[in-house]
Design a protein around this motif. Sequence first.
Motif, PDB file in Angstrom:
ATOM      1  N   PHE A  74      -2.179   8.508   6.388  1.00  8.80           N
ATOM      2  CA  PHE A  74      -2.580   8.786   5.004  1.00  8.80           C
ATOM      3  C   PHE A  74      -2.266   7.637   4.052  1.00  8.80           C
ATOM      4  CE2 PHE A  74       1.397  11.396   5.596  1.00  8.80           C
ATOM      5  CZ  PHE A  74       2.250  10.681   4.764  1.00  8.80           C
ATOM      6  N   ALA A  75      -1.906   6.483   4.578  1.00 12.52           N
ATOM      7  CA  ALA A  75      -1.608   5.329   3.720  1.00 12.52           C
ATOM      8  C   ALA A  75      -2.766   4.960   2.793  1.00 12.52           C
ATOM      9  CB  ALA A  75      -1.187   4.135   4.577  1.00 12.52           C
ATOM     10  N   PRO A  76      -4.037   4.945   3.284  1.00 13.19           N
ATOM     11  CA  PRO A  76      -5.131   4.575   2.374  1.00 13.19           C
ATOM     12  C   PRO A  76      -5.296   5.534   1.195  1.00 13.19           C
ATOM     13  CG  PRO A  76      -5.829   4.351   4.657  1.00 13.19           C
ATOM     14  CD  PRO A  76      -4.518   5.079   4.673  1.00 13.19           C
ATOM     15  N   HIS A  77      -4.861   6.781   1.334  1.00 14.09           N
ATOM     16  CA  HIS A  77      -4.994   7.734   0.223  1.00 14.09           C
ATOM     17  C   HIS A  77      -4.205   7.271  -1.003  1.00 14.09           C
ATOM     18  CE1 HIS A  77      -6.201  10.642   3.499  1.00 14.09           C
ATOM     19  NE2 HIS A  77      -7.143  10.812   2.606  1.00 14.09           N
ATOM     20  N   PHE A  78      -3.108   6.560  -0.773  1.00 12.97           N
ATOM     21  CA  PHE A  78      -2.340   6.042  -1.904  1.00 12.97           C
ATOM     22  C   PHE A  78      -3.185   5.063  -2.709  1.00 12.97           C
ATOM     23  CE2 PHE A  78       1.228   7.549   0.672  1.00 12.97           C
ATOM     24  CZ  PHE A  78       2.098   8.039  -0.289  1.00 12.97           C
ATOM     25  N   VAL A  79      -3.767   4.082  -2.026  1.00 14.32           N
ATOM     26  CA  VAL A  79      -4.539   3.060  -2.743  1.00 14.32           C
ATOM     27  C   VAL A  79      -5.779   3.680  -3.388  1.00 14.32           C
ATOM     28  CG1 VAL A  79      -5.741   0.855  -2.560  1.00 14.32           C
ATOM     29  CG2 VAL A  79      -3.654   1.239  -1.250  1.00 14.32           C
ATOM     30  N   ALA A  80      -6.412   4.627  -2.708  1.00  9.02           N
ATOM     31  CA  ALA A  80      -7.568   5.306  -3.299  1.00  9.02           C
ATOM     32  C   ALA A  80      -7.179   6.055  -4.571  1.00  9.02           C
ATOM     33  CB  ALA A  80      -8.186   6.278  -2.286  1.00  9.02           C
ATOM     34  N   GLY A 341      -0.467   9.781  -2.869  1.00 11.80           N
ATOM     35  CA  GLY A 341      -1.135   9.052  -3.951  1.00 11.80           C
ATOM     36  C   GLY A 341      -1.388   9.913  -5.165  1.00 11.80           C
ATOM     37  N   MET A 342      -2.128  10.967  -5.014  1.00 11.07           N
ATOM     38  CA  MET A 342      -2.493  11.799  -6.156  1.00 11.07           C
ATOM     39  C   MET A 342      -1.298  12.513  -6.776  1.00 11.07           C
ATOM     40  SD  MET A 342      -5.596  11.157  -6.776  1.00 11.07           S
ATOM     41  CE  MET A 342      -5.587  12.240  -8.189  1.00 11.07           C
ATOM     42  N   ALA A 343      -0.287  12.845  -5.970  1.00 13.06           N
ATOM     43  CA  ALA A 343       0.883  13.544  -6.516  1.00 13.06           C
ATOM     44  C   ALA A 343       1.568  12.728  -7.601  1.00 13.06           C
ATOM     45  CB  ALA A 343       1.869  13.878  -5.400  1.00 13.06           C
ATOM     46  N   LEU A 344       1.446  11.409  -7.536  1.00 14.90           N
ATOM     47  CA  LEU A 344       2.072  10.580  -8.569  1.00 14.90           C
ATOM     48  C   LEU A 344       1.437  10.825  -9.933  1.00 14.90           C
ATOM     49  CD1 LEU A 344       4.273   8.441  -9.047  1.00 14.90           C
ATOM     50  CD2 LEU A 344       2.511   6.697  -8.745  1.00 14.90           C
ATOM     51  N   HIS A 345       0.150  11.148  -9.953  1.00 13.49           N
ATOM     52  CA  HIS A 345      -0.519  11.442 -11.218  1.00 13.49           C
ATOM     53  C   HIS A 345       0.036  12.728 -11.838  1.00 13.49           C
ATOM     54  CE1 HIS A 345      -3.532   8.252 -10.800  1.00 13.49           C
ATOM     55  NE2 HIS A 345      -3.479   8.533  -9.513  1.00 13.49           N
ATOM     56  N   ARG A 346       0.334  13.700 -10.986  1.00 15.07           N
ATOM     57  CA  ARG A 346       0.951  14.927 -11.500  1.00 15.07           C
ATOM     58  C   ARG A 346       2.370  14.640 -11.992  1.00 15.07           C
ATOM     59  NH1 ARG A 346       1.420  18.791 -14.725  1.00 15.07           N
ATOM     60  NH2 ARG A 346       2.794  20.477 -14.077  1.00 15.07           N
ATOM     61  N   GLU A 347       3.090  13.754 -11.295  1.00 13.15           N
ATOM     62  CA  GLU A 347       4.431  13.380 -11.749  1.00 13.15           C
ATOM     63  C   GLU A 347       4.373  12.784 -13.152  1.00 13.15           C
ATOM     64  OE1 GLU A 347       8.713  12.740 -11.134  1.00 13.15           O
ATOM     65  OE2 GLU A 347       7.193  14.102 -10.322  1.00 13.15           O
ATOM     66  N   LEU A 348       3.361  11.960 -13.413  1.00  8.38           N
ATOM     67  CA  LEU A 348       3.228  11.367 -14.745  1.00  8.38           C
ATOM     68  C   LEU A 348       2.919  12.435 -15.792  1.00  8.38           C
ATOM     69  CD1 LEU A 348       1.291   8.044 -13.998  1.00  8.38           C
ATOM     70  CD2 LEU A 348       3.747   8.474 -14.072  1.00  8.38           C
ATOM     71  N   SER A 424     -11.773   3.886   5.336  1.00 12.54           N
ATOM     72  CA  SER A 424     -10.880   3.076   6.175  1.00 12.54           C
ATOM     73  C   SER A 424      -9.745   3.882   6.788  1.00 12.54           C
ATOM     74  CB  SER A 424     -10.287   1.924   5.345  1.00 12.54           C
ATOM     75  OG  SER A 424      -9.277   2.401   4.454  1.00 12.54           O
ATOM     76  N   ILE A 425      -9.703   5.183   6.535  1.00 15.30           N
ATOM     77  CA  ILE A 425      -8.618   6.011   7.068  1.00 15.30           C
ATOM     78  C   ILE A 425      -8.690   6.033   8.590  1.00 15.30           C
ATOM     79  CG2 ILE A 425      -7.732   8.381   7.208  1.00 15.30           C
ATOM     80  CD1 ILE A 425      -8.762   8.683   4.281  1.00 15.30           C
ATOM     81  N   PRO A 426      -7.595   5.714   9.279  1.00 16.25           N
ATOM     82  CA  PRO A 426      -7.627   5.681  10.745  1.00 16.25           C
ATOM     83  C   PRO A 426      -7.774   7.074  11.337  1.00 16.25           C
ATOM     84  CG  PRO A 426      -5.382   5.377   9.958  1.00 16.25           C
ATOM     85  CD  PRO A 426      -6.266   5.371   8.741  1.00 16.25           C
ATOM     86  N   SER A 427      -8.253   7.131  12.552  1.00 22.50           N
ATOM     87  CA  SER A 427      -8.397   8.416  13.238  1.00 22.50           C
ATOM     88  C   SER A 427      -7.021   8.930  13.651  1.00 22.50           C
ATOM     89  CB  SER A 427      -9.268   8.264  14.478  1.00 22.50           C
ATOM     90  OG  SER A 427      -8.604   7.481  15.455  1.00 22.50           O
ATOM     91  N   GLU A 428      -6.944  10.223  13.871  1.00 26.15           N
ATOM     92  CA  GLU A 428      -5.695  10.822  14.332  1.00 26.15           C
ATOM     93  C   GLU A 428      -5.275  10.207  15.667  1.00 26.15           C
ATOM     94  OE1 GLU A 428      -4.005  15.190  15.686  1.00 26.15           O
ATOM     95  OE2 GLU A 428      -5.872  15.066  14.537  1.00 26.15           O
ATOM     96  N   GLU A 429      -6.262   9.896  16.511  1.00 21.68           N
ATOM     97  CA  GLU A 429      -5.973   9.298  17.814  1.00 21.68           C
ATOM     98  C   GLU A 429      -5.315   7.930  17.648  1.00 21.68           C
ATOM     99  OE1 GLU A 429      -8.898  10.625  16.946  1.00 21.68           O
ATOM    100  OE2 GLU A 429      -8.740  12.490  18.139  1.00 21.68           O
ATOM    101  N   ASP A 430      -5.842   7.127  16.724  1.00 21.52           N
ATOM    102  CA  ASP A 430      -5.271   5.799  16.495  1.00 21.52           C
ATOM    103  C   ASP A 430      -3.832   5.894  15.976  1.00 21.52           C
ATOM    104  OD1 ASP A 430      -7.554   4.524  17.329  1.00 21.52           O
ATOM    105  OD2 ASP A 430      -8.346   4.181  15.309  1.00 21.52           O
ATOM    106  N   VAL A 431      -3.591   6.831  15.081  1.00 16.66           N
ATOM    107  CA  VAL A 431      -2.246   7.006  14.525  1.00 16.66           C
ATOM    108  C   VAL A 431      -1.280   7.445  15.624  1.00 16.66           C
ATOM    109  CG1 VAL A 431      -0.837   8.326  12.903  1.00 16.66           C
ATOM    110  CG2 VAL A 431      -3.098   7.521  12.219  1.00 16.66           C
ATOM    111  N   ASN A 432      -1.725   8.374  16.462  1.00 17.07           N
ATOM    112  CA  ASN A 432      -0.864   8.853  17.550  1.00 17.07           C
ATOM    113  C   ASN A 432      -0.572   7.747  18.561  1.00 17.07           C
ATOM    114  OD1 ASN A 432      -0.656  11.416  16.493  1.00 17.07           O
ATOM    115  ND2 ASN A 432      -2.359  12.248  17.680  1.00 17.07           N
ATOM    116  N   ARG A 433      -1.575   6.914  18.834  1.00 23.21           N
ATOM    117  CA  ARG A 433      -1.359   5.794  19.762  1.00 23.21           C
ATOM    118  C   ARG A 433      -0.314   4.827  19.207  1.00 23.21           C
ATOM    119  NH1 ARG A 433      -6.851   6.175  21.372  1.00 23.21           N
ATOM    120  NH2 ARG A 433      -7.516   4.940  19.554  1.00 23.21           N
TER     121      ARG A 433
END
Length: 448
Positions: A74-80, A341-348, A424-433
């Motif tokens: 879920f790293a790309p969700h932060f930048v998005a 990523g989005m949770a930071l907007h709620r924090e603000l 660009s979010i990786p697949s679950e398979e790639d993350v598990n590998r």
Amino acid sequence: MGKLLIKNGTIIDVENGVSFKGAIEVEGNKIKRMIKQGEVLPEGPGTIDKTIDAKGKFIIPGLIDMHCHINEGFAPHFVASGVTTVRNTAGNVLLLNNLIQKPDHASVPRVYASDRMIDGSPGQWGPTSYVNFVTDDPEEARIEVRRQVEVGAKFIKLYGWIKRDVMGAAADEAKKFGLEVSIDLINSKELTALDAAKMGVTWFEHASGFAQEIYKGWSPLADQAEWSHINWEEPDQEKVKELCEEMLEYNVKLCPTMVLFDQAMSYPNIWSPKNKVIESIENSKHPVEYWKSHEELEATIKESTAVVSNLTKAIAKTYYEVGGSVVAGTDTPALLYTYPGMALHRELEIFVEIGFTEIEALQAATVNAAKSINLDDIGTIQEGKIADLVILNENPLDNIKHTQEIDLIVKGGKAYNQEDILRSIPSEEDVNRSLQAFMEKWEAVNIN
């Protein structure tokens, strides 16, 4: 990446709390020049490779989540979400190397990370593993700090069951290497925030340990019936201020992560605006399955959260008012629906709800956040700084909710729209590998 020109936008100077119309010239990953309105723009063949017209839009620095636990999946969700840097508070630096070593312009956030947390027996997260180190021996703690320095930890993270002498040893060893020490004392049974501050701990995650100092003998694990006389809904402001002023003498820093408690207390009516990023997160397996498993613990989570939720808000506002450093973080993906990523907007939003101004909230996730960990090349829009920018459709100084109205993100000089990043979010398979490869290496060297 070449040269990028962003013109006609309203640039928000978060350091000075003002805004002005102008242009930003980016070369490589850095801001080359700030151009005021009316000055000649460097346009033309061979001069600029890409131009973005930001007319009617507002430009802020990339946001910084000062407390999370990032995962490649879920790293790309932060930048998005406009979050271009994260402070990872406990995990494993070696596991995060795939993210840490990415180039500046990658569609994942840059990661400022601690290594595994150091806790006392029996370990709140179980026995020693690749994410935590459990010991009651001060010398073992010193050895672990030195190991963490070797693997590249940027700070040391301690946890709430750590013994007093072990905490002192870890803080002393970290100081030798110029590293700050962070602690989570939420479930501490013996130590308080003031105890930790006196031993050299700098960072207090979730503004934890304050309750144990204000109400000596209390802990979340104590018999709460004995503490039923405390009005947790309306914290004792006099006691809060007195402790904040005392903590200020030690120059401690707070990351209150109020959204963590807010989402738990609001469940099932959680904050969940409908947008591309949240839709993408909700369609992913992790961390959604993790959150769903916590839904079954709703009553327990709410019971423990109710005790500290309002107190944390009171501490955050009061410590800032007396001159302390308070920054924005989320603890993503902890507890319930702390969206990457989005949770930071709620924090603000919560910062503003408890009395911060819009610019003060924005500073907590940009310039003040960067300064708090000595990252001099991010956090503001200035010549020579890394070109981490968020282009918004509405003015966040009018309403902090407008930080969610994202048009484009510039990460390390490269412009993205949200759709580009989410693809660009990786697949679950790639993350598990990737995780499996790390675990095989970790077990092979058998580091304890």
